[in-house]
Design a protein around this motif. Sequence first.
Motif, PDB file in Angstrom:
ATOM      1  N   GLN A  94       2.915   0.379   7.107  1.00 25.04           N
ATOM      2  CA  GLN A  94       3.128  -0.780   7.963  1.00 25.04           C
ATOM      3  C   GLN A  94       4.599  -1.157   7.859  1.00 25.04           C
ATOM      4  OE1 GLN A  94       3.941  -3.282   5.877  1.00 25.04           O
ATOM      5  NE2 GLN A  94       2.378  -3.595   4.316  1.00 25.04           N
ATOM      6  N   ASP A  95       5.056  -2.075   8.700  1.00 24.47           N
ATOM      7  CA  ASP A  95       6.506  -2.252   8.792  1.00 24.47           C
ATOM      8  C   ASP A  95       7.114  -2.968   7.593  1.00 24.47           C
ATOM      9  OD1 ASP A  95       6.930  -5.288  10.571  1.00 24.47           O
ATOM     10  OD2 ASP A  95       5.003  -4.430  10.070  1.00 24.47           O
ATOM     11  N   GLU A 129       3.265   7.977   9.919  1.00 25.37           N
ATOM     12  CA  GLU A 129       2.909   7.093  11.030  1.00 25.37           C
ATOM     13  C   GLU A 129       3.051   5.643  10.576  1.00 25.37           C
ATOM     14  OE1 GLU A 129      -0.383  10.191  12.906  1.00 25.37           O
ATOM     15  OE2 GLU A 129      -0.912   8.895  11.214  1.00 25.37           O
ATOM     16  N   LEU A 130       3.817   4.881  11.350  1.00 20.17           N
ATOM     17  CA  LEU A 130       4.089   3.496  10.998  1.00 20.17           C
ATOM     18  C   LEU A 130       3.578   2.585  12.107  1.00 20.17           C
ATOM     19  CD1 LEU A 130       7.277   2.035   9.420  1.00 20.17           C
ATOM     20  CD2 LEU A 130       6.467   1.040  11.553  1.00 20.17           C
ATOM     21  N   VAL A 131       2.890   1.526  11.721  1.00 22.63           N
ATOM     22  CA  VAL A 131       2.402   0.531  12.669  1.00 22.63           C
ATOM     23  C   VAL A 131       3.108  -0.783  12.369  1.00 22.63           C
ATOM     24  CG1 VAL A 131       0.385  -0.696  13.565  1.00 22.63           C
ATOM     25  CG2 VAL A 131       0.162   1.680  12.786  1.00 22.63           C
ATOM     26  N   ILE A 132       3.818  -1.324  13.349  1.00 25.07           N
ATOM     27  CA  ILE A 132       4.547  -2.583  13.172  1.00 25.07           C
ATOM     28  C   ILE A 132       3.545  -3.718  13.344  1.00 25.07           C
ATOM     29  CG2 ILE A 132       6.433  -4.026  14.012  1.00 25.07           C
ATOM     30  CD1 ILE A 132       7.757  -1.455  15.076  1.00 25.07           C
ATOM     31  N   SER A 176       6.560   8.653  13.633  1.00 28.99           N
ATOM     32  CA  SER A 176       6.229   7.897  14.844  1.00 28.99           C
ATOM     33  C   SER A 176       5.932   6.458  14.470  1.00 28.99           C
ATOM     34  CB  SER A 176       5.021   8.516  15.556  1.00 28.99           C
ATOM     35  OG  SER A 176       3.869   8.465  14.728  1.00 28.99           O
ATOM     36  N   ALA A 177       6.164   5.552  15.426  1.00 25.95           N
ATOM     37  CA  ALA A 177       5.932   4.133  15.177  1.00 25.95           C
ATOM     38  C   ALA A 177       5.109   3.548  16.318  1.00 25.95           C
ATOM     39  CB  ALA A 177       7.258   3.386  15.051  1.00 25.95           C
ATOM     40  N   HIS A 186      -4.353  -0.863   9.543  1.00 24.10           N
ATOM     41  CA  HIS A 186      -5.582  -0.209   9.080  1.00 24.10           C
ATOM     42  C   HIS A 186      -6.652  -0.165  10.162  1.00 24.10           C
ATOM     43  CE1 HIS A 186      -3.413  -0.468   5.430  1.00 24.10           C
ATOM     44  NE2 HIS A 186      -3.449  -1.780   5.432  1.00 24.10           N
ATOM     45  N   GLN A 187      -6.647  -1.149  11.042  1.00 25.16           N
ATOM     46  CA  GLN A 187      -7.601  -1.104  12.145  1.00 25.16           C
ATOM     47  C   GLN A 187      -7.183  -0.045  13.169  1.00 25.16           C
ATOM     48  OE1 GLN A 187      -8.937  -4.863  13.503  1.00 25.16           O
ATOM     49  NE2 GLN A 187     -10.013  -4.073  15.282  1.00 25.16           N
TER      50      GLN A 187
END
Length: 966
Positions: A94-95, A129-132, A176-177, A186-187
């Motif tokens: 996560q960011d 893989e990153l999720v902001i 990738s973001a 996580h969802q």
Amino acid sequence: MSNDVAVHPDSFHAKSTLTSGGKTVSLYRLQALTEAGIDLTKLPFSLRILLENLLRHEDGSSVTADDIRFLANWDAKAEPSREIAYMPARVLMQDFTGVPAIVDLAAMRDAMRALGGDPEKINPLQPAELVIDHSVQVDEFGTTNAYDLNAALEFQRNRERYAFLKWGQTAFNNFSAVPPGMGICHQVNLEYLARVVFTTQPDANGEVVAYPDTLVGTDSHTTMVNGLGVLGWGVGGIEAEAAMLGQPVSMLVPQVVGFKLTGKLKEGTTATDLVLTVTEALRKLGVVGKFVEFYGPGITELPLADRATIANMAPEYGATCGIFPVDRETLNYLRLTGRTDDQIALVEAYYREQGLFHTPDAPEAVYSATLSLDLATVEPSVAGPKRPQDRVLLSQAATSFAQQLPALLGPNANKQAARQMVRWEGEGGHASAHGDLTASLGSPAPAVSGDLVPVATLTPGPAAIHVEAPVTSIQGRFGVDPEPYLSDGSIVIAAITSCTNTSNPYVMMAAGLLAKKAVEKGLRTPPWVKSSLAPGSRVVTDYYVRAGLMPYLDALRFQVVGYGCTTCIGNSGPLPTDVSKAIEDHNLVAVSVLSGNRNFEGRISAEVRANYLMSPPLVVAYALAGHISHNFDTDPLGTDKTGAPIYLKDIWPSQAEVNEAVSSSIDAAMFRHQYSTVSDGDQNWQHLKFPEGDTYGWEPDSTYIRKAPYFDGMPATPAPVEDITGARVLAVLGDSVTTDHISPAGSIKRNGPAGKYLEDHGVKPADFNSYGSRRGNHEVMVRGTFANVRLKNKLAPGTEGGVTRLLPEGTGMSIYDASVAYAERGTPLAILAGKEYGSGSSRDWAAKGPRLLGIKFVIAESYERIHRSNLVGMGILPLQFQPGESVESHLLTGEETFTLGENPGDLKAMLDSGFANGKSLLVKTTAPDGTTNEFPVMVRIDTPQEILYYQHGGILQYVLRQLAAK
């Protein structure tokens, strides 16, 4: 990049092929071990996944045939002692934790160039893989434009960070973001990113290798995907960076605890009640460093979403992971969430071929320990006020709060004025007190827009965005002064937030249905409750709209405030000014209720001392009640138009109602629609300008992104390990000091070292943002280390917060300022602590910050798994008191000086020998009066790989030197 190695001994002749959907893939068959005479039928599913990982990565050095044989013949009762090399298929970030990881990679590129190497060698070697999702803050709430305003403020505050991440997307391969506003890490992982079965790209011969989807993540709740049968867990950002760079995760073969589930949840209970019960039971058993595997007939009664809720909270019950096997329900969930038919077919074919597909008649594995739970015995529960494992029956919550209140009042209890507890009774405008006091309040409208400063429209491109926060005054919005109605136990935050529960449509639908029934009966929430809804993905909003429930949530001021991790991570935003003033003036113990997984001290809000975890429908119920002391069995929530009392039982939805809403309102098309554009972002993301090039163009005046200092002046070969002598103690800490106490988190205080730094650099207090958003700036983060407002340093008795005494003078000052003074004197530093040091989130800054403060070692009674590893990864020595010994048993005050080793060179010799003569190291102390003491401690460097990391000064320095040497 292929996960198949170029030279593979394949000692067990495991490589074979599998055909699915008309396509043939290669795989490494577990059955080959059975054919070699090893019985795997009793081996836990989670260890079989690790076993496949070893089979596939056998190379004769980091993974040997003996390693494979050892794991296949796992001894359930043996203490962990054998190290294996685990190679996850991908890394999830996560960011908050991802930005510093990418900052470090960017700094490594600069360092690689300085060492004469090729900067482009520094790349993730497997998907990263990153999720902001951690940057949105609840500034605005309870209004129709809450989402738009919060999103605008988020983008304004985080332009530099987002531009940096966009550079990373173009500069690094395999990275990738997911842009902001799309959902919680996580969802999104559960609903979209998880493959369950991974496949490589075709090699030169067209070969494709299939293998289980495995991962490590920079957030401890990476375990949520265990509910889908995907093995993974949280690691420090430091360790994740090494995994991205192709380093194996060194781990001891764990013990596995089996948790048998039987029966079925009864009416009125939820998956949240179940997970709080599971958390309490596993904490009592003790599962730190262990795998937990769920089995038994009860798992077939649990929807996938319920399994994910339980798996999510593995960090809360202390386990490395909490995994469910792949079965029919897994396939159903993959189908529901829009995965392709080919992928679903491959998952089933692969897991059946490998003997990993669970069926009701599957033989039970042998476990290191077992415990069981009849789901029918689960009761409605909450957890709090300080720890997720402190479960309290809903019926006893009021009594429990009263018992906890004296301890919650803190050092200023004598300031508290005697107050009359008032309970808001709903739309009828009636508030009844515990006494004779009554008051008449005007009923607030369901969606009052409030007094807002105009918000500028966001425009594409690099132009500055000017957004003003709303005027958050209850008096201004509703004409009601909240002070007479607030007391100890008043609920000032009610948040449906966090991946734990927003990923579960059953508890989310229950919250929506409860809101509908409440509104239809005329109930409203009191205006001083800061209510918010932060779904974990946009699919949640879609199904709320289809079910017709959104208007009712809006009516109770549970408007959508953002799609991200908000209140649970500390991004609850400021309380209304008059609420905040009342709390401060009267030293009130205010309360938050949230559907999250973390409620540690100081985490949710610096102004809220008691925090309770609970299911989303209970969050709504408590928001209506307005006070934690409300007894739902005996106290009405209000009255209807006829004057009849309304109780919680009158508005609680049945399981049949919830199931009907879920089945009629959710389908695969929703998931396909939302995730088809998840990588696009909005216009602002798409038009955001960013620097180009293989190395990053650091902005010298940036207060968000600074070049990491860990590689400054780093030689090509490491210097020998030095002795540590004459060390001073920076803090003496008690039990259960979490990474929330250590790592900078939440809002930045103006009068603290970090606030002063930002003001000195021209940043206005209104623009401080959070520590999480500034994790890419080590200057801010080191100043916020150990600065939690609830930290209790025994070296500075009678205080709370990041303060200490500079020794030997005894002068009181901030921990940061003391560290600077010690650095000028050349004095190494230490931390003394109790049990479970570093429990909580897997925060890299809980290790990076201490490293930059000059801390060389920690002596604690015990450590949380990830934090101990992170300390080693940053070159900090974790030492452990002998069993039964402690700071108290050795009469340590923290005023002593410390020297490690009986003789010079002891520590170096111990590491060089690989602990050939044991791990006991002598500690010598000298008190201010000259009294000396000696006692042995255990060196908690747990694997041979960790010895190398420590000898190199940290894991990143080790990796960089390995890559540069090539």
